[in-house]
Scaffold this active site. Structure first.
Site, PDB file in Angstrom:
ATOM      1  CG  ASP A  16     -10.987  -0.113   2.924  1.00 31.76           C
ATOM      2  OD1 ASP A  16     -10.607  -1.101   2.439  1.00 31.76           O
ATOM      3  OD2 ASP A  16     -12.127   0.393   3.121  1.00 31.76           O
ATOM      4  CG  HIS A  33      -4.142  -7.370  -1.220  1.00 29.53           C
ATOM      5  ND1 HIS A  33      -4.726  -6.203  -0.560  1.00 29.53           N
ATOM      6  CD2 HIS A  33      -5.182  -8.340  -1.767  1.00 29.53           C
ATOM      7  CE1 HIS A  33      -6.255  -6.648  -0.450  1.00 29.53           C
ATOM      8  NE2 HIS A  33      -6.139  -7.671  -1.306  1.00 29.53           N
ATOM      9  CG  LEU A 127       6.374   0.524  16.788  1.00 22.61           C
ATOM     10  CD1 LEU A 127       5.303   1.572  17.205  1.00 22.61           C
ATOM     11  CD2 LEU A 127       6.477   0.484  15.122  1.00 22.61           C
TER      12      LEU A 127
END
Ligand code: FPP
Length: 239
Positions: A16, A33, A127
């Site tokens: 955020d 962004h 991962l």
């Protein structure tokens, strides 16, 4: 009762503060962004190096569709570009890509690239990077309940057989363990409809840092704090 001595197996992050980061610099929101996708790239690599097995990033919530069309379209283009550009790095780092959410809501270019990146990274064993896209915790439960109701209607499941495992198995996250650690940037103290079922016993770590400024050193600090916590899962501390 488990002492969290080690690195968390699954880290989930609410990324955020991109908009505020851009505003502070007099830039359009999309620039926030874009800088945020650089942070995502850095954290994915760091998580893989450290030995985290699952990393879930809240990249686009189902509520984010309420934003102006200009911003959602730019975010979707950024997502598609990220999914395409990251393939060599994901491969080099043995990362497998997965996604959760109402993926059919995404524009076709994002759906296609997502399918392609998932396909080419499917055999990687390091991962697992899980992108939450058009994701909402409540819609996930709605979708899960529909699946369970269908099984009951078709006679494959009796209501009294429904338990926590049945519900967990009906969710988008059925093949992943629950998060051990949830990180939220930009200081908000909310879950924002993220992994509502899965975070029952998750440790929460919140930082005022805006997502584009959240980089590897602070990620390591979150993991270090997690290591010091005692996870009791509703039990008591050992005497
Ligand atoms: C929250 O910031 C962030 C988002 C809604 C999108 C997250 C997207 C990225 C980090 C970039 C793309 C990521 C990937 C993995 C491709 P906000 O806009 O709500 O910030 P604000 O609360 O300061 O306005």
């Amino acid at each position: 009762m488990t002492e969290a001595k080690t690195i968390p197996q699954h880290v989930a992050i609410i990324m955020d503060g991109n908009g505020r980061w851009a505003r502070e610099r007099g830039l359009p929101r999309i620039e926030g962004h874009r800088a945020g996708s650089d942070s995502a790239r850095e954290i994915v690599t760091a998580a893989g190096e450290i030995g985290v097995k699952y990393l879930t990033l809240y990249a686009f919530s189902i509520e984010n569709w309420r934003r102006p069309r200009e911003e959602t379209s730019a975010l979707m283009r950024l997502l598609t570009k990220f999914l395409k550009d990251e393939i060599p790095t994901l491969h080099k780092n043995n990362v497998r890509l997965e996604a959760i959410g109402r993926l059919a809501d995404l524009p076709e270019h994002s759906q296609k690239q997502l399918a392609e990146t998932r396909r080419v990274t499917a055999k990687n064993t390091g991962l697992t990077l899980i992108l939450a896209l058009s994701y909402g915790g409540r819609t996930e439960m709605v979708d899960g309940v529909r699946k369970i109701a269908t099984e009951v209607r078709e006679g494959r499941l009796r209501p009294e057989q429904i338990n926590e495992e049945t519900i967990a198995a009906s969710l988008y996250t059925s093949s992943f363990p629950d998060p051990d650690l949830l990180i939220r940037t930009s200081g908000e103290m909310r879950l924002s409809n993220f992994l509502l079922w899965q975070t029952s016993y998750t440790e929460i770590w919140i930082t005022p840092t805006l997502w584009p400024d959240f980089r590897k050193p602070e990620f390591l600090k979150a993991l270090e704090d997690y290591r010091k916590r005692q996870r009791r899962f509703g039990g008591v501390e050992p005497t």
